[in-house]
Design a protein around this motif. Structure first.
Motif, mmCIF file in Angstrom:
data_model
loop_
_atom_site.group_PDB
_atom_site.id
_atom_site.type_symbol
_atom_site.label_atom_id
_atom_site.label_comp_id
_atom_site.label_asym_id
_atom_site.label_seq_id
_atom_site.Cartn_x
_atom_site.Cartn_y
_atom_site.Cartn_z
ATOM 1 N N ARG A 132 -6.886 5.843 4.167
ATOM 2 C CA ARG A 132 -7.041 5.685 2.715
ATOM 3 C C ARG A 132 -6.269 6.763 1.946
ATOM 4 O O ARG A 132 -5.935 6.563 0.788
ATOM 5 C CB ARG A 132 -8.520 5.704 2.335
ATOM 6 C CG ARG A 132 -9.259 4.477 2.889
ATOM 7 C CD ARG A 132 -10.724 4.518 2.614
ATOM 8 N NE ARG A 132 -11.326 5.679 3.264
ATOM 9 C CZ ARG A 132 -12.585 6.050 3.108
ATOM 10 N NH1 ARG A 132 -13.389 5.353 2.336
ATOM 11 N NH2 ARG A 132 -13.061 7.096 3.747
ATOM 12 N N ARG A 133 -5.941 7.855 2.613
ATOM 13 C CA ARG A 133 -5.134 8.911 1.995
ATOM 14 C C ARG A 133 -3.771 8.369 1.542
ATOM 15 O O ARG A 133 -3.185 8.877 0.596
ATOM 16 C CB ARG A 133 -4.930 10.029 3.021
ATOM 17 C CG ARG A 133 -3.899 11.060 2.646
ATOM 18 C CD ARG A 133 -3.533 11.992 3.774
ATOM 19 N NE ARG A 133 -4.672 12.786 4.215
ATOM 20 C CZ ARG A 133 -4.590 13.739 5.126
ATOM 21 N NH1 ARG A 133 -3.433 14.015 5.697
ATOM 22 N NH2 ARG A 133 -5.643 14.413 5.483
ATOM 23 N N TYR A 134 -3.272 7.343 2.210
ATOM 24 C CA TYR A 134 -1.931 6.821 1.946
ATOM 25 C C TYR A 134 -1.927 5.549 1.105
ATOM 26 O O TYR A 134 -0.874 4.983 0.855
ATOM 27 C CB TYR A 134 -1.213 6.570 3.277
ATOM 28 C CG TYR A 134 -1.217 7.794 4.157
ATOM 29 C CD1 TYR A 134 -0.486 8.917 3.811
ATOM 30 C CD2 TYR A 134 -2.003 7.837 5.307
ATOM 31 C CE1 TYR A 134 -0.517 10.057 4.602
ATOM 32 C CE2 TYR A 134 -2.031 8.971 6.105
ATOM 33 C CZ TYR A 134 -1.293 10.076 5.750
ATOM 34 O OH TYR A 134 -1.313 11.200 6.523
ATOM 35 N N LEU A 135 -3.093 5.085 0.680
ATOM 36 C CA LEU A 135 -3.184 3.845 -0.086
ATOM 37 C C LEU A 135 -3.318 4.129 -1.581
ATOM 38 O O LEU A 135 -3.893 5.144 -1.967
ATOM 39 C CB LEU A 135 -4.384 3.011 0.380
ATOM 40 C CG LEU A 135 -4.390 2.619 1.854
ATOM 41 C CD1 LEU A 135 -5.689 1.890 2.206
ATOM 42 C CD2 LEU A 135 -3.186 1.767 2.187
ATOM 43 N N ASP A 136 -2.824 3.215 -2.398
ATOM 44 C CA ASP A 136 -2.970 3.359 -3.851
ATOM 45 C C ASP A 136 -4.055 2.422 -4.373
ATOM 46 O O ASP A 136 -4.074 2.077 -5.543
ATOM 47 C CB ASP A 136 -1.639 3.119 -4.553
ATOM 48 C CG ASP A 136 -1.130 1.696 -4.386
ATOM 49 O OD1 ASP A 136 -1.688 0.945 -3.565
ATOM 50 O OD2 ASP A 136 -0.158 1.330 -5.083
ATOM 51 N N PHE A 137 -4.963 2.001 -3.493
ATOM 52 C CA PHE A 137 -6.094 1.157 -3.873
ATOM 53 C C PHE A 137 -7.264 1.533 -2.964
ATOM 54 O O PHE A 137 -7.064 2.075 -1.884
ATOM 55 C CB PHE A 137 -5.751 -0.339 -3.730
ATOM 56 C CG PHE A 137 -5.322 -0.743 -2.350
ATOM 57 C CD1 PHE A 137 -6.255 -1.120 -1.388
ATOM 58 C CD2 PHE A 137 -3.973 -0.760 -2.004
ATOM 59 C CE1 PHE A 137 -5.855 -1.488 -0.112
ATOM 60 C CE2 PHE A 137 -3.565 -1.132 -0.732
ATOM 61 C CZ PHE A 137 -4.513 -1.500 0.216
#
Length: 186
Positions: A132-137
């Protein structure tokens, strides 16, 4: 000429992703810590790569019942070897590595793994960090521990397989990101 760390990582990524597909084995290989760099070896030649492919790929296709494959080996942006193996369709035409088209499907796993491992090598991605660190949602955390990039690359994230709405024959299904952001798989 020695094989660079990047080339060894690329080869490991290709083997980890492509060989399970060719051999029909979906289990992830255990992580092996890197050892000392190999001693100097003979240069990698197109003839050597082609001979290895010619010995390995047809046997893998026969063993797994796969009709055909096109394989291209690239090093430093240059094609080292390319070969077509088996047949391309119901008409029995041989696979031509320069002209036969395949649905991208699982083949994209190799390109994705290489791209991710290049980002790991550059320090931009941590294979064991919460993805989730790399997601924009937001992605719901349905269980502990969190899903990592390593889970995603080894198909051990625990998501249900779902392709409904992601593969269409007419029109554009839209970006995969939109599907995952609005309706992530359980």
């Amino acid at each position: 000429m020695t094989i660079s760390r990047r080339a060894r990582l690329l080869a490991a990524a290709l083997c980890a992703v492509a060989l399970p597909v060719l051999t029909g084995c979906a289990a992830a290989a255990p992580a092996v810590p890197p050892g000392p760099p190999p001693a100097a070896t003979a240069p990698l030649t197109p003839a050597d790569v082609s001979a290895w492919l010619d010995g390995m790929v047809p046997a893998a296709l026969d063993r797994t019942g796969i009709a055909g494959a096109a394989v291209t080996v690239v090093r430093d942006g240059e094609v080292v070897a390319a070969g077509g193996y088996g047949v391309a369709g119901d008409d029995g035409a041989p696979v031509d590595p320069a002209a036969t088209l395949f649905r991208v499907g699982s083949v994209s796993k190799v390109a994705t793994a290489v791209a991710v491992l290049q980002q790991v090598e550059q320090g931009r991605i941590d294979l064991d960090a919460d993805v989730r660190r790399y997601l924009d949602f937001p992605l719901p955390l349905r269980f502990e521990p969190p899903v990592t990039m390593r889970h995603l690359l080894t198909h051990t994230a625990g998501f249900e397989e779902r392709v409904r709405g992601m593969i269409v024959f007419d029109g554009d299904p839209g970006p995969v990101r939109d599907t995952v952001a609005t309706a992530p798989p359980p």
